[in-house]
Write a protein that holds these residues in place. Structure first.
Motif, PDB file in Angstrom:
ATOM      1  N   MET A   1       0.803  -1.208   0.000  1.00  0.00           N
ATOM      2  CA  MET A   1       0.000   0.000   0.000  1.00  0.00           C
ATOM      3  C   MET A   1       0.851   1.280   0.000  1.00  0.00           C
ATOM      4  O   MET A   1       0.406   2.273  -0.542  1.00  0.00           O
ATOM      5  N   PRO A   2       2.066   1.304   0.550  1.00  0.00           N
ATOM      6  CA  PRO A   2       2.875   2.526   0.483  1.00  0.00           C
ATOM      7  C   PRO A   2       3.150   2.986  -0.944  1.00  0.00           C
ATOM      8  O   PRO A   2       3.360   4.161  -1.182  1.00  0.00           O
ATOM      9  N   ASN A   3       3.126   2.064  -1.920  1.00  0.00           N
ATOM     10  CA  ASN A   3       3.323   2.489  -3.303  1.00  0.00           C
ATOM     11  C   ASN A   3       2.290   3.508  -3.730  1.00  0.00           C
ATOM     12  O   ASN A   3       2.569   4.366  -4.550  1.00  0.00           O
ATOM     13  N   ARG A   4       1.090   3.435  -3.173  1.00  0.00           N
ATOM     14  CA  ARG A   4       0.060   4.439  -3.487  1.00  0.00           C
ATOM     15  C   ARG A   4       0.490   5.817  -3.014  1.00  0.00           C
ATOM     16  O   ARG A   4       0.171   6.821  -3.640  1.00  0.00           O
ATOM     17  N   GLY A   5       1.194   5.876  -1.915  1.00  0.00           N
ATOM     18  CA  GLY A   5       1.705   7.154  -1.434  1.00  0.00           C
ATOM     19  C   GLY A   5       2.727   7.745  -2.387  1.00  0.00           C
ATOM     20  O   GLY A   5       2.710   8.942  -2.674  1.00  0.00           O
ATOM     21  N   TYR A   6       3.602   6.896  -2.906  1.00  0.00           N
ATOM     22  CA  TYR A   6       4.585   7.366  -3.885  1.00  0.00           C
ATOM     23  C   TYR A   6       3.901   7.762  -5.189  1.00  0.00           C
ATOM     24  O   TYR A   6       4.302   8.737  -5.833  1.00  0.00           O
ATOM     25  N   MET A   7       2.863   7.023  -5.575  1.00  0.00           N
ATOM     26  CA  MET A   7       2.113   7.387  -6.783  1.00  0.00           C
ATOM     27  C   MET A   7       1.425   8.737  -6.596  1.00  0.00           C
ATOM     28  O   MET A   7       1.447   9.580  -7.501  1.00  0.00           O
ATOM     29  N   ALA A  79       9.979  10.204   2.763  1.00  0.00           N
ATOM     30  CA  ALA A  79       9.979   9.047   1.861  1.00  0.00           C
ATOM     31  C   ALA A  79      10.239   7.753   2.634  1.00  0.00           C
ATOM     32  O   ALA A  79       9.604   6.725   2.373  1.00  0.00           O
ATOM     33  N   PHE A  80      11.163   7.780   3.595  1.00  0.00           N
ATOM     34  CA  PHE A  80      11.435   6.586   4.411  1.00  0.00           C
ATOM     35  C   PHE A  80      10.257   6.280   5.335  1.00  0.00           C
ATOM     36  O   PHE A  80       9.906   5.122   5.534  1.00  0.00           O
ATOM     37  N   TRP A  81       9.661   7.315   5.897  1.00  0.00           N
ATOM     38  CA  TRP A  81       8.480   7.133   6.752  1.00  0.00           C
ATOM     39  C   TRP A  81       7.363   6.475   5.929  1.00  0.00           C
ATOM     40  O   TRP A  81       6.700   5.544   6.388  1.00  0.00           O
ATOM     41  N   LEU A  82       7.185   6.942   4.717  1.00  0.00           N
ATOM     42  CA  LEU A  82       6.146   6.423   3.836  1.00  0.00           C
ATOM     43  C   LEU A  82       6.335   4.934   3.557  1.00  0.00           C
ATOM     44  O   LEU A  82       5.373   4.182   3.457  1.00  0.00           O
ATOM     45  N   ARG A  83       7.578   4.497   3.452  1.00  0.00           N
ATOM     46  CA  ARG A  83       7.855   3.070   3.196  1.00  0.00           C
ATOM     47  C   ARG A  83       7.302   2.171   4.293  1.00  0.00           C
ATOM     48  O   ARG A  83       6.926   1.035   4.031  1.00  0.00           O
ATOM     49  N   ARG A  84       7.281   2.665   5.514  1.00  0.00           N
ATOM     50  CA  ARG A  84       6.858   1.851   6.657  1.00  0.00           C
ATOM     51  C   ARG A  84       5.405   2.073   7.055  1.00  0.00           C
ATOM     52  O   ARG A  84       4.878   1.319   7.866  1.00  0.00           O
ATOM     53  N   GLY A  95       2.225  11.122   1.054  1.00  0.00           N
ATOM     54  CA  GLY A  95       2.365  11.295  -0.390  1.00  0.00           C
ATOM     55  C   GLY A  95       2.174  12.741  -0.816  1.00  0.00           C
ATOM     56  O   GLY A  95       2.916  13.260  -1.655  1.00  0.00           O
ATOM     57  N   LEU A  96       1.187  13.407  -0.222  1.00  0.00           N
ATOM     58  CA  LEU A  96       0.960  14.828  -0.514  1.00  0.00           C
ATOM     59  C   LEU A  96       2.168  15.674  -0.102  1.00  0.00           C
ATOM     60  O   LEU A  96       2.624  16.533  -0.864  1.00  0.00           O
ATOM     61  N   VAL A  97       2.674  15.422   1.094  1.00  0.00           N
ATOM     62  CA  VAL A  97       3.829  16.185   1.592  1.00  0.00           C
ATOM     63  C   VAL A  97       5.055  15.936   0.715  1.00  0.00           C
ATOM     64  O   VAL A  97       5.761  16.874   0.325  1.00  0.00           O
ATOM     65  N   LEU A  98       5.308  14.682   0.383  1.00  0.00           N
ATOM     66  CA  LEU A  98       6.487  14.338  -0.409  1.00  0.00           C
ATOM     67  C   LEU A  98       6.424  14.955  -1.808  1.00  0.00           C
ATOM     68  O   LEU A  98       7.401  15.578  -2.258  1.00  0.00           O
TER      69      LEU A  98
END
Length: 167
Positions: A1-7, A79-84, A95-98
């Protein structure tokens, strides 16, 4: 699910950069300084060399690059926080912040300042001029804060081993 944050970060970044390209190269807002759109909204060009909303201005190249590297460090941490991260709201918020942070970093590298152009006002009240990246960052931070304040804490959940929590 973190991939959605990167997307989501990628979507924010692309929309931010397209809007800035449009402002800078299509309607050439820096040449005119501004353009009235609605009774409460104007496109107003601001080259923001400082931190958010012009705070802590970076008036020298050293300050510009220091601010760029600090912002990049924060983006890397996000980005590292998002991975976890596992919670869907936090993933969206990060994702918005990044995406917003990367969009503003690109501006600092390319122009030496962040391109701001969205200007809302009402009668004599004028709000800060900002961009899509700033809006995404702000929304992401609000979501993170709302979850931190209103989400039930882990200590309120029953213990998984059948014992009561002492906390």
């Amino acid at each position: 699910m973190p991939n959605r944050g990167y997307m989501l970060a990628g979507v924010v970044l692309v929309l931010d950069q397209i809007s800035k390209y449009w402002v800078m190269n299509v309607i050439r807002l820096p040449d005119s300084g501004g353009m009235d759109v609605l009774a409460f909204f104007r496109l107003t060009f601001v080259g923001n060399a400082g931190v958010s909303m012009g705070l802590l201005p970076a008036g020298s190249d050293l300050a510009r690059w220091l601010l760029t590297f600090v912002t990049a460090g924060i983006a890397l941490a996000v980005a590292f926080w998002l991975r976890r991260e596992k919670h869907v709201v936090d993933i969206a918020a990060l994702g918005l912040v990044l995406g917003g942070a990367i969009g503003n970093i690109i501006d600092r590298v390319r122009f030496g300042y962040v391109v701001d152009f969205l200007h809302f006002f009402w009668q004599q009240y004028s709000f800060y001029v900002f961009n899509l990246a700033d809006a995404a960052i702000t929304l992401g931070v609000i979501l993170l804060l709302a979850r931190a304040v209103f989400a039930p804490s882990d200590s309120a959940k029953p213990a998984t081993d059948g014992k009561a929590n002492d906390a």
